[in-house]
Each structure stands twice: as structure tokens, then as C-alpha cells.
Design an enzyme around this catalytic site. Structure first.
Site, PDB file in Angstrom:
ATOM      1  N   THR A  16      12.136   7.069  22.808  1.00  0.00           N
ATOM      2  CA  THR A  16      11.029   6.654  23.657  1.00  0.00           C
ATOM      3  C   THR A  16       9.745   6.795  22.860  1.00  0.00           C
ATOM      4  O   THR A  16       9.669   7.606  21.940  1.00  0.00           O
ATOM      5  CB  THR A  16      10.969   7.503  24.950  1.00  0.00           C
ATOM      6  OG1 THR A  16       9.807   7.113  25.689  1.00  0.00           O
ATOM      7  CG2 THR A  16      10.897   8.996  24.668  1.00  0.00           C
ATOM      8  N   THR A  52       9.350   5.619  29.635  1.00  0.00           N
ATOM      9  CA  THR A  52      10.681   5.054  29.466  1.00  0.00           C
ATOM     10  C   THR A  52      11.694   6.141  29.809  1.00  0.00           C
ATOM     11  O   THR A  52      11.388   7.326  29.700  1.00  0.00           O
ATOM     12  CB  THR A  52      10.822   4.645  27.985  1.00  0.00           C
ATOM     13  OG1 THR A  52       9.971   3.532  27.766  1.00  0.00           O
ATOM     14  CG2 THR A  52      12.238   4.299  27.593  1.00  0.00           C
ATOM     15  N   GLY A  89       6.939   1.416  20.903  1.00  0.00           N
ATOM     16  CA  GLY A  89       8.067   0.598  20.467  1.00  0.00           C
ATOM     17  C   GLY A  89       7.883  -0.091  19.133  1.00  0.00           C
ATOM     18  O   GLY A  89       8.823  -0.197  18.343  1.00  0.00           O
ATOM     19  N   GLY A 107      10.059  -4.501  23.266  1.00  0.00           N
ATOM     20  CA  GLY A 107       9.871  -3.279  22.484  1.00  0.00           C
ATOM     21  C   GLY A 107      11.156  -2.839  21.801  1.00  0.00           C
ATOM     22  O   GLY A 107      12.100  -3.620  21.631  1.00  0.00           O
ATOM     23  N   ASP A 108      11.184  -1.587  21.440  1.00  0.00           N
ATOM     24  CA  ASP A 108      12.342  -1.034  20.735  1.00  0.00           C
ATOM     25  C   ASP A 108      13.538  -0.799  21.651  1.00  0.00           C
ATOM     26  O   ASP A 108      14.685  -0.811  21.206  1.00  0.00           O
ATOM     27  CB  ASP A 108      11.975   0.327  20.123  1.00  0.00           C
ATOM     28  CG  ASP A 108      11.580   1.319  21.220  1.00  0.00           C
ATOM     29  OD1 ASP A 108      10.631   1.012  21.979  1.00  0.00           O
ATOM     30  OD2 ASP A 108      12.234   2.369  21.348  1.00  0.00           O
TER      31      ASP A 108
HETATM   32  N1  ASP Z   1       9.486   2.448  23.789  1.00  0.00           N
HETATM   33  C1  ASP Z   1       8.996   1.705  24.923  1.00  0.00           C
HETATM   34  C2  ASP Z   1       8.428   0.391  24.451  1.00  0.00           C
HETATM   35  O1  ASP Z   1       7.658   0.401  23.518  1.00  0.00           O
HETATM   36  C3  ASP Z   1       7.985   2.434  25.723  1.00  0.00           C
HETATM   37  C4  ASP Z   1       8.276   3.901  25.993  1.00  0.00           C
HETATM   38  O2  ASP Z   1       9.175   4.479  25.431  1.00  0.00           O
HETATM   39  O3  ASP Z   1       7.614   4.505  26.830  1.00  0.00           O
HETATM   40  O4  ASP Z   1       8.712  -0.594  25.047  1.00  0.00           O
END
Ligand code: ASP
Length: 300
Positions: free
Chosen positions: A221, A170, A224, A200-201
Site C-alpha cells: 500500500t 488501500t 502507487g 495504480g500499483d
Molecule cells: N497504492 C494505491 C494506489 O496508488 C493507494 C494506496 O495504497 O493507498 O493506487
């Protein structure tokens, strides 16, 4: 006049040695292209959008082109942008066939009375705003297709495994401009082999991003499902009031681990203009500008 600040991340994962250089190069390019614009008066909001667009184009990262594929082999993207001056934000989730979800998120913020659009509705809105709808293959890379095939039928695979084993990232940017305004943007392709429609988050306010001029701004990141549960970016922003910038980030990551066994990292800038970052994955690509120098690192 305030000296602007900019910090960018390219994900927190178990980034293997052979990918280290690409990660450093991408973050460095985004900083070195964006920071001079902040110096001559670009707003924090424009700067974070501009920086994240550079990273969305770069197939190294799990955002825009090069994102993970969901269980159906499709790219579904999430992004958010938030203005620390007004607390306005715009976000999109499960958006397909658009290279720059961060800019669609910006349009949601600027052009609608809403904050978050998802799926088909987000795509219709993007087209109405004249974003080009790309053929699905154009966001898909050979690398991701090969990875998808390798995990497609693996019974033991869990969506959080890549945070420990595989490199995809991310992206996020946090800026403070010459007027002292803060903004944050985060963009992602989510997690590998996620269910269709999984969000996700990253596009969740307070989870994957938060900005409030009174506190500062933070982008997250990592895994999530764990980050959302502790509303990580809002937590770090709240701790900016009573801890140093670095301590607040560290507190957030420790809580993430302790409370939900989470994995990830955060970057931020507090209201005093101090940089903040912490992570509990093996590596996190991140960089910032301090006294005119770009400092990029990936190790602890
Ligand atoms: N946080 C992101 C998600 O879970 C993925 C990431 O940060 O790489 O969608």
C-alpha cells in the site's frame, strides 16, 4: 497440520489521531471474522477474498465504499487476487459501480483465460457474472465528496500528497492456509484526484501483490506510482529467500525510498510462515494472528 497465518493491512498513510480507532477496529474485525474460518480449513484464496470484502464494505478505507474520487469526481476501483500455488491471478482496474472489485478479480481468475480486465470491459464482465451494478452515489461518501471539493481546484495538489497529509487507505490481506498454500488480495480506490483511467500499483502483479508458495506472499500500500516502479511485492518475495521475513520487508521499503523517493508499506508471510511488515509513512494499520491472539497496531 500447519497452523494457518493471516495478516491484514488497512493502508499506510499519515493517519491522524481521530481516525486511528476506526482503522484499528476495521482491521481487527476483518481478522477476527476471517481467521476462525482459516482454522477450520478455509483456503488461503477464499480467506483473503473474504477479509478484503469486509474492508471494502467499511467506509473507513480507500477501497470499495468510501474510496477517493478521481479528477471527474468518480469512484474507480482496482483490485487483485493471486494464488501462490499456481501463480494464477485475476485483477480489475478502473472498475466503476461495483462494491467488491476483489470478487470480480477472483472471477477473472477463475472464469476467464485472462488475468486483468479494465474499465467498461471489467464492468460488463462483472455484470455478466451477476454482480450488482450500483448507482455511483452508493460508493461515494460525504467525507470523500467534501475532500474532493477541497482539493478540486488546488493548483499545488499532487496525487501523492495524501500519503503524507491525508488519511485514506488501500486494504490488503495475505494468508497461509492449513495446507501451506499462500494467497494475497489487495483492493483500492487509488489516489485522490487521479486522472480518469489512472491505474495504480494495486492490481499490477508484483507491484501491489504477489504470492508464490515457494517464497510466501506480500501485499503493498502507498503511493502507487513509486511502488510499481520497483515492483515492490515481487522484490520482497524474492528477498524472502535470503533474508528474514522482517528484513525482506524493510529492504523493500528502504529501496522504495532510496530509488524513487517512494512512500508506503508492505505486509507478508514468508514460506516458513513468519510475518513480515515495514512502512515509511507515519502510520500503517495492520494486524495478524500469533499464537491464537490478534495483534493489531498502527504505530511504528
Ligand atoms: N497504492 C494505491 C494506489 O496508488 C493507494 C494506496 O495504497 O493507498 O493506487
Amino acid at each position: 497440520m500447519i497452523q494457518p497465518k493471516l495478516i491484514i493491512h488497512g493502508g499506510a498513510w499519515n493517519i491522524p489521531d481521530e481516525y486511528v480507532e476506526d482503522h484499528i477496529r476495521g482491521v481487527e474485525k476483518a481478522i477476527n471474522t476471517t481467521y476462525p474460518k482459516l482454522e477450520v480449513g478455509m483456503s488461503a484464496l477464499d480467506a483473503v477474498e473474504f477479509a478484503v470484502r469486509i474492508l471494502e464494505e467499511d467506509p473507513t478505507y480507500d477501497a470499495g465504499r468510501g474510496a477517493f474520487l478521481n479528477e471527474a469526481g468518480e469512484v474507480e476501483l482496482d483490485a487483485i487476487i493471486m494464488d501462490g500455488k499456481t501463480l494464477n491471478f485475476g485483477a480489475v482496474a478502473a472498475l466503476q459501480n461495483i462494491l467488491h472489485p476483489v470478487s470480480v478479480a477472483r472471477k477473472v481468475m477463475d472464469e476467464t483465460e485472462h488475468c486483468l480486465l479494465v474499465g467498461d470491459g471489467a464492468l460488463s464482465f462483472a455484470k455478466k457474472m451477476n454482480f450488482e451494478e450500483l448507482p455511483p452515489e452508493s460508493l461515494l461518501t460525504e467525507r470523500e465528496l467534501a475532500f474532493f471539493k477541497s482539493i478540486k481546484n488546488k493548483e499545488t495538489f499532487k496525487t501523492h500528497h495524501p500519503f503524507e497529509f491525508e488519511p485514506r487507505d488501500t486494504v490488503g490481506a495475505v494468508a497461509m492456509d492449513r495446507d501451506g498454500n499462500f494467497a494475497v488480495a489487495t483492493s483500492t480506490g487509488g489516489t485522490a484526484r487521479k486522472l480518469r483511467g489512472r491505474v495504480g500499483d494495486s492490481p499490477i502483479v508484483g507491484g501491489g501483490a504477489y504470492a508464490d508458495n515457494e517464497a510466501g506472499a506480500v501485499s503493498a500500500t502507498g503511493w502507487g506510482e513509486s511502488i510499481m516502479k520497483v515492483v515492490l511485492c515481487k522484490r520482497v518475495c524474492d528477498h524472502f529467500f535470503n533474508q528474514s521475513a522482517m528484513e525482506a520487508a524493510e529492504e523493500g521499503i528502504q529501496y522504495l525510498k532510496k530509488r524513487v523517493n517512494g512512500l508506503g508499506g508492505v505486509i507478508g508471510i514468508n514460506a516458513k510462515g513468519e510475518y513480515s511488515f515495514a512502512f515509511n509513512t507515519r502510520r500503517m494499520a495492520r494486524g495478524y494472528v500469533q499464537n491464537g491472539k490478534t495483534i493489531v497496531s498502527i504505530e511504528k
